[in-house]
Design a protein around this motif. Sequence first.
Motif, PDB file in Angstrom:
ATOM      1  N   LEU A  25      -2.888  -7.314   6.531  1.00  0.00           N
ATOM      2  CA  LEU A  25      -3.800  -6.190   6.299  1.00  0.00           C
ATOM      3  C   LEU A  25      -4.988  -6.185   7.250  1.00  0.00           C
ATOM      4  O   LEU A  25      -5.643  -5.149   7.409  1.00  0.00           O
ATOM      5  N   THR A  26      -5.278  -7.307   7.874  1.00  0.00           N
ATOM      6  CA  THR A  26      -6.432  -7.374   8.774  1.00  0.00           C
ATOM      7  C   THR A  26      -6.047  -7.298  10.242  1.00  0.00           C
ATOM      8  O   THR A  26      -6.881  -7.511  11.112  1.00  0.00           O
ATOM      9  N   GLN A  27      -4.775  -6.978  10.524  1.00  0.00           N
ATOM     10  CA  GLN A  27      -4.322  -6.816  11.903  1.00  0.00           C
ATOM     11  C   GLN A  27      -4.412  -5.341  12.299  1.00  0.00           C
ATOM     12  O   GLN A  27      -3.605  -4.525  11.837  1.00  0.00           O
ATOM     13  N   PRO A  28      -5.359  -4.942  13.142  1.00  0.00           N
ATOM     14  CA  PRO A  28      -5.507  -3.523  13.501  1.00  0.00           C
ATOM     15  C   PRO A  28      -4.234  -2.922  14.090  1.00  0.00           C
ATOM     16  O   PRO A  28      -3.953  -1.738  13.888  1.00  0.00           O
ATOM     17  N   ARG A  29      -3.473  -3.729  14.800  1.00  0.00           N
ATOM     18  CA  ARG A  29      -2.280  -3.189  15.460  1.00  0.00           C
ATOM     19  C   ARG A  29      -1.192  -2.805  14.467  1.00  0.00           C
ATOM     20  O   ARG A  29      -0.277  -2.065  14.814  1.00  0.00           O
ATOM     21  N   LEU A  30      -1.261  -3.320  13.242  1.00  0.00           N
ATOM     22  CA  LEU A  30      -0.258  -2.983  12.229  1.00  0.00           C
ATOM     23  C   LEU A  30      -0.595  -1.700  11.477  1.00  0.00           C
ATOM     24  O   LEU A  30       0.256  -1.165  10.770  1.00  0.00           O
ATOM     25  N   LEU A  31      -1.817  -1.222  11.602  1.00  0.00           N
ATOM     26  CA  LEU A  31      -2.242  -0.053  10.844  1.00  0.00           C
ATOM     27  C   LEU A  31      -1.837   1.234  11.549  1.00  0.00           C
ATOM     28  O   LEU A  31      -1.835   1.295  12.783  1.00  0.00           O
ATOM     29  N   PRO A  32      -1.515   2.302  10.794  1.00  0.00           N
ATOM     30  CA  PRO A  32      -1.433   2.386   9.335  1.00  0.00           C
ATOM     31  C   PRO A  32      -0.230   1.615   8.797  1.00  0.00           C
ATOM     32  O   PRO A  32       0.806   1.532   9.439  1.00  0.00           O
ATOM     33  N   LEU A  33      -0.404   1.089   7.589  1.00  0.00           N
ATOM     34  CA  LEU A  33       0.594   0.184   7.019  1.00  0.00           C
ATOM     35  C   LEU A  33       0.792   0.511   5.543  1.00  0.00           C
ATOM     36  O   LEU A  33      -0.159   0.785   4.815  1.00  0.00           O
ATOM     37  N   THR A  34       2.059   0.511   5.134  1.00  0.00           N
ATOM     38  CA  THR A  34       2.376   0.578   3.701  1.00  0.00           C
ATOM     39  C   THR A  34       3.114  -0.703   3.340  1.00  0.00           C
ATOM     40  O   THR A  34       4.197  -0.981   3.858  1.00  0.00           O
ATOM     41  N   MET A  35       2.491  -1.490   2.464  1.00  0.00           N
ATOM     42  CA  MET A  35       3.017  -2.803   2.081  1.00  0.00           C
ATOM     43  C   MET A  35       3.477  -2.761   0.629  1.00  0.00           C
ATOM     44  O   MET A  35       2.815  -2.180  -0.225  1.00  0.00           O
ATOM     45  N   GLY A  36       4.600  -3.364   0.353  1.00  0.00           N
ATOM     46  CA  GLY A  36       5.085  -3.476  -1.020  1.00  0.00           C
ATOM     47  C   GLY A  36       4.909  -4.882  -1.554  1.00  0.00           C
ATOM     48  O   GLY A  36       5.212  -5.854  -0.846  1.00  0.00           O
ATOM     49  N   VAL A  37       4.398  -5.005  -2.768  1.00  0.00           N
ATOM     50  CA  VAL A  37       4.349  -6.283  -3.484  1.00  0.00           C
ATOM     51  C   VAL A  37       5.315  -6.140  -4.648  1.00  0.00           C
ATOM     52  O   VAL A  37       5.048  -5.413  -5.612  1.00  0.00           O
ATOM     53  N   THR A  38       6.450  -6.783  -4.561  1.00  0.00           N
ATOM     54  CA  THR A  38       7.523  -6.564  -5.532  1.00  0.00           C
ATOM     55  C   THR A  38       7.742  -7.807  -6.388  1.00  0.00           C
ATOM     56  O   THR A  38       7.580  -8.939  -5.938  1.00  0.00           O
ATOM     57  N   GLY A  39       8.117  -7.568  -7.619  1.00  0.00           N
ATOM     58  CA  GLY A  39       8.391  -8.645  -8.564  1.00  0.00           C
ATOM     59  C   GLY A  39       8.609  -8.042  -9.937  1.00  0.00           C
ATOM     60  O   GLY A  39       8.273  -6.881 -10.177  1.00  0.00           O
ATOM     61  N   GLY A  40       9.178  -8.811 -10.826  1.00  0.00           N
ATOM     62  CA  GLY A  40       9.443  -8.325 -12.169  1.00  0.00           C
ATOM     63  C   GLY A  40       8.168  -8.125 -12.961  1.00  0.00           C
ATOM     64  O   GLY A  40       7.082  -8.556 -12.559  1.00  0.00           O
ATOM     65  N   TRP A  41       8.303  -7.456 -14.106  1.00  0.00           N
ATOM     66  CA  TRP A  41       7.152  -7.287 -14.990  1.00  0.00           C
ATOM     67  C   TRP A  41       6.648  -8.644 -15.454  1.00  0.00           C
ATOM     68  O   TRP A  41       7.415  -9.507 -15.866  1.00  0.00           O
ATOM     69  N   GLY A  42       5.334  -8.829 -15.348  1.00  0.00           N
ATOM     70  CA  GLY A  42       4.733 -10.083 -15.776  1.00  0.00           C
ATOM     71  C   GLY A  42       4.793 -11.183 -14.747  1.00  0.00           C
ATOM     72  O   GLY A  42       4.439 -12.324 -15.040  1.00  0.00           O
ATOM     73  N   SER A  43       5.215 -10.873 -13.515  1.00  0.00           N
ATOM     74  CA  SER A  43       5.332 -11.910 -12.489  1.00  0.00           C
ATOM     75  C   SER A  43       4.004 -12.231 -11.826  1.00  0.00           C
ATOM     76  O   SER A  43       3.899 -13.216 -11.096  1.00  0.00           O
ATOM     77  N   GLY A  44       2.977 -11.409 -12.042  1.00  0.00           N
ATOM     78  CA  GLY A  44       1.662 -11.679 -11.461  1.00  0.00           C
ATOM     79  C   GLY A  44       1.251 -10.731 -10.349  1.00  0.00           C
ATOM     80  O   GLY A  44       0.341 -11.036  -9.583  1.00  0.00           O
ATOM     81  N   LYS A  45       1.890  -9.562 -10.264  1.00  0.00           N
ATOM     82  CA  LYS A  45       1.574  -8.621  -9.184  1.00  0.00           C
ATOM     83  C   LYS A  45       0.122  -8.141  -9.256  1.00  0.00           C
ATOM     84  O   LYS A  45      -0.576  -8.108  -8.251  1.00  0.00           O
TER      85      LYS A  45
END
Length: 654
Positions: A25-45
């Motif tokens: 998220l702090t790499q300017p060259r990657l922006l704009p960026l859409t990142m997914g944080v995936t995991g089951g319910w209750g996994s700590g997302k």
Amino acid sequence: MWSDNETDLDLLGFDFLVDEMVVALTQPRLLPLTMGVTGGWGSGKSSLLKIVSAELADIPDDETGHFVVVSFSPWQYEGYEDIKAALTEAVLARLQQEVEADGPQAEQVGRLRRMATSLRRPVRRLVGTALPAGAAIAAGAVDPALADAASMIAQGMVGSSESSQDSAGYSSEEEPEPVAAGAFRQQFGELMESLHKVRAVIVMIDDLDRCLPHTVVDTFEAIRLFLNVDKSAFVIAAHAEVVQAAIDQRYPGLRRSGASGLGAEYLEKMLQVEINIPALSAPEAETYMHLLLSELHLPQAKFTAVKEAVDQRRRGSALGVALNVGMAADTLGPDMPPELYRDMIWAAAVAPVLGSGLRGNPRQIKRFLNTLKLRLAGAERRGTTLDAAVLAKLMVLETQYLSDFQRLFDWQSAGPVNDRGNWLFAAEQRVRGIGEAGELEPAANEAPEGPSAAGARDGRRSTTRRPQSREAATAGGLDEEVRIWAEQPHIDAWLRMEPALGRKDLGPYFTFARAKLTLGANTAVLSAHIQELLGRLQSDVASRRRGAVTQVAESVVPADLPTLVDHLLQAVLHDPAGPATDGAAELCERIPAIAPTVCERLKLIPVEILRPKLATLVRRLPKGDPAVMALLDGWESSTSGAFVRTARQARGRR
């Protein structure tokens, strides 16, 4: 007790995931960026998003400025307004804080906020139709060849909606002109470029997997159509399979031949970076349980010292146990609270089975501990002392294998007090390979610990057949039914756990689990013969069950049959996937007169819960009975209809 809310305190060892996210998220060259944080319910997302947000906020300003973090939950807005407008407004409202009140940038933000209001549409209309832009995006994101099909579908929907007033009562002439996506995005990009003190705007989107399909798709639309510009990043935390299913449901007309739908490919196209939260391994689950217990028993300063030691061990070995009673004692020395010591002992015993049974899910582990603490506190209020280790071991069986827990209760509460638990003691010794047959006999003056078991004082009897007598248990082998039960892999592992329960009175512990148990309070009026048959009708051993069916048909008088059937069906309702359902079907096949009663009870059970037994039920229930035919017809109209239809056809060919 522990709150179920997200936290910025990392007890799960998420530092490697935090580092990965912060770097991206702090790499300017990657922006704009859409990142997914995936995991089951209750996994700590949610907790991971909160930890990363705190990390980004702590990054000091430099010549390129600072990070602006926006938290957004589409679920909180669902049903109130257009989610695209809500998300856009949330971002602009946060940027309003970054500009001077009377400056040109403030005017620019205000203009964009006014433009965003035109995104709003009546919610009922939004739910009922698919927007043309959404169909085009969904199709184009996966395969440009689908664009024509998307346009045809969209045009058909638009045509039907423009011919009359919409469901909210607004005609098309009364509605404001929609904002041009390209114009809005251009002006938003210019605003972002002019914010020289802002390095990037990072939008944390949580709870998307709780939303309806139209909200899921519209959230992605808002990102792609309006907000996806330089210096922006979007982090979407969700259960991937749920989001994929929502996209498939939103655009069922865009399925391709031989493909399941657009969901998986659409999500892959939308997310440039995906961070997957793994399930906790058994050592990680044990460490997490010990950290929760340490947080409960220690003052803040000492808990901080323990956590810092855990963090250090995790850096050295990420896959091993990073906290147990010995490690805690090394850190705390003589300041180790006795309560923490005792809790860590039982937690270490149940952690391997609990961690695997709950699939390494932090929320489920926390709920297990909360339930255990509530029961201990409730018992204390009633003047009853429960051993936390015994309670924890029993709750492992209760939470993961309820039918086995029910059977344990039935066997424990059957028979005289001095027989109770002897079979369990023998089973524990057998799986641990301890002692000869004669050594299983307790001392003559030894009685089970504590007060008598649940149900003994008021004369209640179990509906389940009592296992072998003391003499049989100590004669070198186990009753066949107990042996089959004990040899199941999950029961074998459970029996090996500490503490051993064979010599303990478990009645007080069952008292606090009675909401889940079938107590069989009315069985005291049944004769010993009927109780014996009821137990055998619920046996896992098919020959024992079918022998009981024959005995019922030959020896139970008509006046007693309804009572026996009623008690058997109570067991079916409690555990539809258990052997009682087989016994009911086999008894119904032998005595067709009970079919209407059996079918009436089976109607109360969702067909999906009955699915493991559907083939047996279709095969055994009397074929020509009207109640049976009505029941099977109803099942055919359910989601398991194809399975039932096939089973009926197979029976008809016999």
